[in-house]
Design an enzyme around this catalytic site. Structure first.
Site, PDB file in Angstrom:
ATOM      1  N   ASP A  34       0.872  -1.189   0.000  1.00 15.67           N
ATOM      2  CA  ASP A  34       0.000   0.000   0.000  1.00 15.67           C
ATOM      3  C   ASP A  34       0.897   1.224   0.000  1.00 15.67           C
ATOM      4  N   ASP A  60       3.991   1.700  -4.405  1.00 14.21           N
ATOM      5  CA  ASP A  60       2.941   2.069  -5.353  1.00 14.21           C
ATOM      6  C   ASP A  60       2.727   0.912  -6.327  1.00 14.21           C
ATOM      7  N   THR A 126     -16.408  -3.296  -8.748  1.00 13.61           N
ATOM      8  CA  THR A 126     -17.555  -2.628  -8.131  1.00 13.61           C
ATOM      9  C   THR A 126     -18.802  -2.752  -8.999  1.00 13.61           C
ATOM     10  N   ASP A 127     -19.962  -2.677  -8.362  1.00 20.17           N
ATOM     11  CA  ASP A 127     -21.217  -2.693  -9.135  1.00 20.17           C
ATOM     12  C   ASP A 127     -21.366  -1.425  -9.979  1.00 20.17           C
ATOM     13  N   GLU A 128     -20.547  -0.389  -9.661  1.00 22.40           N
ATOM     14  CA  GLU A 128     -20.689   0.862 -10.421  1.00 22.40           C
ATOM     15  C   GLU A 128     -20.321   0.707 -11.889  1.00 22.40           C
ATOM     16  N   TYR A 154     -14.429   7.560 -11.968  1.00 19.22           N
ATOM     17  CA  TYR A 154     -14.084   6.419 -11.094  1.00 19.22           C
ATOM     18  C   TYR A 154     -14.619   5.122 -11.697  1.00 19.22           C
ATOM     19  N   LYS A 158     -12.605   1.765 -13.225  1.00 21.42           N
ATOM     20  CA  LYS A 158     -12.771   0.398 -12.711  1.00 21.42           C
ATOM     21  C   LYS A 158     -13.225  -0.530 -13.847  1.00 21.42           C
ATOM     22  N   LYS A 193     -16.851   9.062   2.936  1.00 22.51           N
ATOM     23  CA  LYS A 193     -17.960   8.264   2.395  1.00 22.51           C
ATOM     24  C   LYS A 193     -19.223   8.485   3.227  1.00 22.51           C
ATOM     25  N   PRO A 209     -24.693  16.914   4.904  1.00 24.03           N
ATOM     26  CA  PRO A 209     -24.927  17.322   3.499  1.00 24.03           C
ATOM     27  C   PRO A 209     -25.467  16.190   2.621  1.00 24.03           C
ATOM     28  N   ASN A 253     -30.657   7.226   0.439  1.00 22.62           N
ATOM     29  CA  ASN A 253     -29.664   7.948   1.243  1.00 22.62           C
ATOM     30  C   ASN A 253     -30.315   8.668   2.432  1.00 22.62           C
ATOM     31  N   GLY A 279     -23.764  13.770 -12.600  1.00 17.24           N
ATOM     32  CA  GLY A 279     -23.922  12.411 -13.163  1.00 17.24           C
ATOM     33  C   GLY A 279     -24.340  11.379 -12.134  1.00 17.24           C
TER      34      GLY A 279
HETATM   35  P1  NAD Z   1     -10.087   3.039   0.132  1.00 15.38           P
HETATM   36  O1  NAD Z   1     -10.022   4.310  -0.640  1.00 15.38           O
HETATM   37  O2  NAD Z   1     -10.554   3.069   1.544  1.00 15.38           O
HETATM   38  O3  NAD Z   1      -8.627   2.354   0.161  1.00 15.38           O
HETATM   39  C1  NAD Z   1      -7.811   2.299  -0.968  1.00 15.38           C
HETATM   40  C2  NAD Z   1      -6.411   1.886  -0.508  1.00 15.38           C
HETATM   41  O4  NAD Z   1      -5.592   1.756  -1.678  1.00 15.38           O
HETATM   42  C3  NAD Z   1      -5.728   2.911   0.399  1.00 15.38           C
HETATM   43  O5  NAD Z   1      -5.104   2.271   1.488  1.00 15.38           O
HETATM   44  C4  NAD Z   1      -4.678   3.554  -0.502  1.00 15.38           C
HETATM   45  O6  NAD Z   1      -3.534   4.007   0.200  1.00 15.38           O
HETATM   46  C5  NAD Z   1      -4.351   2.405  -1.438  1.00 15.38           C
HETATM   47  N1  NAD Z   1      -3.814   2.864  -2.720  1.00 15.38           N
HETATM   48  C6  NAD Z   1      -4.327   3.824  -3.526  1.00 15.38           C
HETATM   49  N2  NAD Z   1      -3.537   3.986  -4.608  1.00 15.38           N
HETATM   50  C7  NAD Z   1      -2.516   3.105  -4.482  1.00 15.38           C
HETATM   51  C8  NAD Z   1      -1.388   2.793  -5.280  1.00 15.38           C
HETATM   52  N3  NAD Z   1      -1.142   3.442  -6.423  1.00 15.38           N
HETATM   53  N4  NAD Z   1      -0.541   1.829  -4.854  1.00 15.38           N
HETATM   54  C9  NAD Z   1      -0.751   1.172  -3.690  1.00 15.38           C
HETATM   55  N5  NAD Z   1      -1.820   1.439  -2.888  1.00 15.38           N
HETATM   56  C10 NAD Z   1      -2.676   2.380  -3.285  1.00 15.38           C
HETATM   57  O7  NAD Z   1     -10.943   2.055  -0.742  1.00 15.38           O
HETATM   58  P2  NAD Z   1     -12.002   0.932  -0.307  1.00 15.38           P
HETATM   59  O8  NAD Z   1     -13.317   1.560  -0.099  1.00 15.38           O
HETATM   60  O9  NAD Z   1     -11.396   0.104   0.740  1.00 15.38           O
HETATM   61  O10 NAD Z   1     -12.084   0.098  -1.679  1.00 15.38           O
HETATM   62  C11 NAD Z   1     -11.161  -0.945  -1.942  1.00 15.38           C
HETATM   63  C12 NAD Z   1     -11.469  -1.541  -3.302  1.00 15.38           C
HETATM   64  O11 NAD Z   1     -12.792  -2.042  -3.321  1.00 15.38           O
HETATM   65  C13 NAD Z   1     -11.388  -0.538  -4.448  1.00 15.38           C
HETATM   66  O12 NAD Z   1     -10.798  -1.181  -5.545  1.00 15.38           O
HETATM   67  C14 NAD Z   1     -12.834  -0.193  -4.740  1.00 15.38           C
HETATM   68  O13 NAD Z   1     -13.007   0.140  -6.092  1.00 15.38           O
HETATM   69  C15 NAD Z   1     -13.531  -1.481  -4.402  1.00 15.38           C
HETATM   70  N6  NAD Z   1     -14.934  -1.389  -3.934  1.00 15.38           N
HETATM   71  C16 NAD Z   1     -15.265  -0.542  -2.918  1.00 15.38           C
HETATM   72  C17 NAD Z   1     -16.573  -0.537  -2.433  1.00 15.38           C
HETATM   73  C18 NAD Z   1     -16.985   0.367  -1.281  1.00 15.38           C
HETATM   74  O14 NAD Z   1     -18.167   0.439  -0.964  1.00 15.38           O
HETATM   75  N7  NAD Z   1     -16.067   1.045  -0.609  1.00 15.38           N
HETATM   76  C19 NAD Z   1     -17.529  -1.369  -3.011  1.00 15.38           C
HETATM   77  C20 NAD Z   1     -17.156  -2.215  -4.069  1.00 15.38           C
HETATM   78  C21 NAD Z   1     -15.848  -2.211  -4.511  1.00 15.38           C
HETATM   79  O1  DAU Z   2     -21.284   0.714  -5.168  1.00 13.53           O
HETATM   80  C1  DAU Z   2     -19.955   0.526  -4.816  1.00 13.53           C
HETATM   81  C2  DAU Z   2     -19.278   1.874  -4.655  1.00 13.53           C
HETATM   82  O2  DAU Z   2     -19.783   2.443  -3.454  1.00 13.53           O
HETATM   83  C3  DAU Z   2     -17.759   1.752  -4.603  1.00 13.53           C
HETATM   84  O3  DAU Z   2     -17.303   1.292  -5.844  1.00 13.53           O
HETATM   85  C4  DAU Z   2     -17.117   3.114  -4.276  1.00 13.53           C
HETATM   86  O4  DAU Z   2     -15.728   2.959  -4.118  1.00 13.53           O
HETATM   87  C5  DAU Z   2     -17.720   3.624  -2.994  1.00 13.53           C
HETATM   88  O5  DAU Z   2     -17.193   4.906  -2.705  1.00 13.53           O
HETATM   89  C6  DAU Z   2     -19.243   3.702  -3.099  1.00 13.53           C
HETATM   90  O6  DAU Z   2     -19.645   4.705  -4.065  1.00 13.53           O
HETATM   91  P1  DAU Z   2     -20.868   5.718  -3.775  1.00 13.53           P
HETATM   92  O7  DAU Z   2     -20.679   6.912  -4.603  1.00 13.53           O
HETATM   93  O8  DAU Z   2     -22.165   4.997  -3.846  1.00 13.53           O
HETATM   94  O9  DAU Z   2     -20.588   6.026  -2.204  1.00 13.53           O
HETATM   95  P2  DAU Z   2     -20.605   7.381  -1.348  1.00 13.53           P
HETATM   96  O10 DAU Z   2     -20.451   6.984   0.081  1.00 13.53           O
HETATM   97  O11 DAU Z   2     -19.698   8.413  -1.888  1.00 13.53           O
HETATM   98  O12 DAU Z   2     -22.105   7.904  -1.564  1.00 13.53           O
HETATM   99  C7  DAU Z   2     -23.208   7.094  -1.258  1.00 13.53           C
HETATM  100  C8  DAU Z   2     -24.464   7.880  -1.623  1.00 13.53           C
HETATM  101  O13 DAU Z   2     -24.591   8.988  -0.738  1.00 13.53           O
HETATM  102  C9  DAU Z   2     -24.423   8.466  -3.020  1.00 13.53           C
HETATM  103  O14 DAU Z   2     -25.719   8.417  -3.593  1.00 13.53           O
HETATM  104  C10 DAU Z   2     -24.012   9.930  -2.804  1.00 13.53           C
HETATM  105  C11 DAU Z   2     -24.605  10.234  -1.447  1.00 13.53           C
HETATM  106  N1  DAU Z   2     -23.859  11.218  -0.624  1.00 13.53           N
HETATM  107  C12 DAU Z   2     -22.528  10.978  -0.415  1.00 13.53           C
HETATM  108  C13 DAU Z   2     -21.781  11.851   0.343  1.00 13.53           C
HETATM  109  C14 DAU Z   2     -20.308  11.610   0.560  1.00 13.53           C
HETATM  110  C15 DAU Z   2     -24.494  12.300  -0.054  1.00 13.53           C
HETATM  111  O15 DAU Z   2     -25.721  12.490  -0.223  1.00 13.53           O
HETATM  112  N2  DAU Z   2     -23.751  13.163   0.694  1.00 13.53           N
HETATM  113  C16 DAU Z   2     -22.423  12.998   0.901  1.00 13.53           C
HETATM  114  O16 DAU Z   2     -21.794  13.855   1.591  1.00 13.53           O
END
Ligand code: NAD
Ligand code: DAU
Length: 340
Positions: A34, A60, A126-128, A154, A158, A193, A209, A253, A279
């Protein structure tokens, strides 16, 4: 002894996955790579660092030389790639680093897997990548056959990585798997998040917000259930396959934010409607039939239990997130929310 190399393990899901591995597979050597971006936090891995089976490299994934050196030394049997830029709002503000890390970093890792004959490369996607679903069609869900159709830089990065992973399987026969999970929540999620941001702001009596009208829907899964799904896929999944992961837990939300207010005994008057995300995807909903039928996976943590555990964790670990929000995060917050 099996060796699993986990990238992005100092972030939210990667760290939870490392603790999952250390608990459920104490016989496995775990190597974490990491680079510690703003989202990576070494203190999250403090307990893991005490274990003799755990090794950490601050590197990296885009640094080919460093990554090949680590593979040469550690000879991993399996690589699980969590490392990514993961926040949609940041990708709208500055897409470049998303393309570099999420696409080129994945390529470097797969090239190393080819050279060192790694038995499995797992891409945490991700489902996105499927874009979004309409709010008025609850019958529609994302399956593995849903076309890729992305909305944000993003999700486009992915999706590009997923296509590259599938190309490496077809062209070079690299044994890959891909998981596409819905929104995770749980301990150690960075406070940018939705859920941790609302908990942190509520505890500071700051405005909450909500983008647009708060009617967008996400399909929430407790992070441990995601970790268990990945573990099953790397052990029993079929190379070349994609597995959707989600627990049929769709929520608006605004309902999440209200629930957090109630749980923390804070007034709903803190809720502030702000300009919508550009978007903004309307609705995500996963059909997890394939992973259930092929690998026997089912979610184990109901949302009511998971959110209670999560809120308790943020109450009990204030130092972890207070340190984050008092640092560089303040500049980010001001930029993202200041004039919204
Ligand atoms: P996060 O942002 O919390 O963590 C990402 C980690 O990757 C961090 O520790 C960061 O330091 C490291 N990183 C970033 N760039 C790097 C690089 N160039 N080299 C080495 N390390 C690096 O992310 P997360 O929410 O834990 O998500 C992890 C994975 O799961 C991602 O690939 C994301 O797309 C996927 N994912 C996330 C969610 C979600 O809800 N958070 C859902 C589905 C999939
Ligand atoms: O679906 C999987 C994805 O979920 C992952 O691939 C992403 O890494 C992860 O960040 C997450 O994406 P979202 O955009 O869905 O998550 P986020 O927490 O940013 O936002 C969740 C919802 O809440 C979204 O509809 C935007 C809204 N939101 C978010 C923030 C940060 C708000 O209304 N206010 C906020 O301040």
């Amino acid at each position: 002894m099996q060796t699993i190399l986990v990238t992005g393990g100092a972030g939210f899901i990667g760290a939870n996955y490392i603790y999952y591995l250390l608990e459920h597979h104490p016989d496995v050597r775990v190597i974490c790579v990491d680079v510690l971006t703003y989202a990576g936090n070494l203190s999250t891995l403090a307990e893991a660092l005490k274990k003799p089976t755990f090794t950490f490299y601050k590197d990296d994934i885009c640094d080919r030389e460093a990554i090949f050196e680590i593979f040469e030394k550690e000879k991993p049997d399996c690589v699980v790639n969590f490392a990514a830029e993961s926040h949609v709002d940041r990708s709208i503000d500055n897409p470049g680093v998303f393309l570099t890390t999420n696409i080129l970093g994945t390529q470097v890792l797969m090239d190393a897997c080819r050279k060192y004959d790694v038995a499995r490369f797992h891409q945490v996607s991700t489902d996105e990548v499927y874009g979004d679903l309409p709010l008025d069609r609850p019958d529609l869900l994302f399956t593995e056959e849903t076309p890729i159709q992305t909305s944000s830089p993003y999700s486009a990065s992915k999706a590009a990585a997923d296509l590259l992973v599938q190309a490496y399987h077809r062209t070079y026969g690299l044994p890959v798997t891909i998981s596409r999970c819905s929104n995770n929540y749980g301990p150690w999620q960075f406070p940018e998040k939705l859920i941790p941001l609302m908990i942190a702001n509520a505890l500071h009596d700051k405005p909450l917000p909500v983008y647009g009208e708060g009617l967008n829907v996400r399909d929430w899964l407790y992070v441990d259930d995601h970790c268990r799904a990945i573990d099953l896929i790397i052990r029993n999944g079929t190379p070349g396959e994609v597995y959707n992961v989600g627990g049929h837990n769709e929520m608006r939300n605004i309902d999440i934010v209200r629930l957090i207010c109630k749980a923390l005994d804070k007034p709903e008057e803190l809720i502030t409607y702000v300009a919508d995300r550009k978007g903004h995807d309307l609705r995500y909903a996963i059909d997890p039939t394939k992973i259930h039928e092929e690998l026997g996976w089912l979610p184990e943590t109901p949302f009511s239990e998971g959110i209670e555990k999560t809120i308790s964790w943020y109450l009990e670990n204030r130092e972890w997130w207070e340190t984050i929000i008092s640092g560089e995060y303040r500049t980010y917050y001001e930029k993202m929310y200041g004039n919204r």
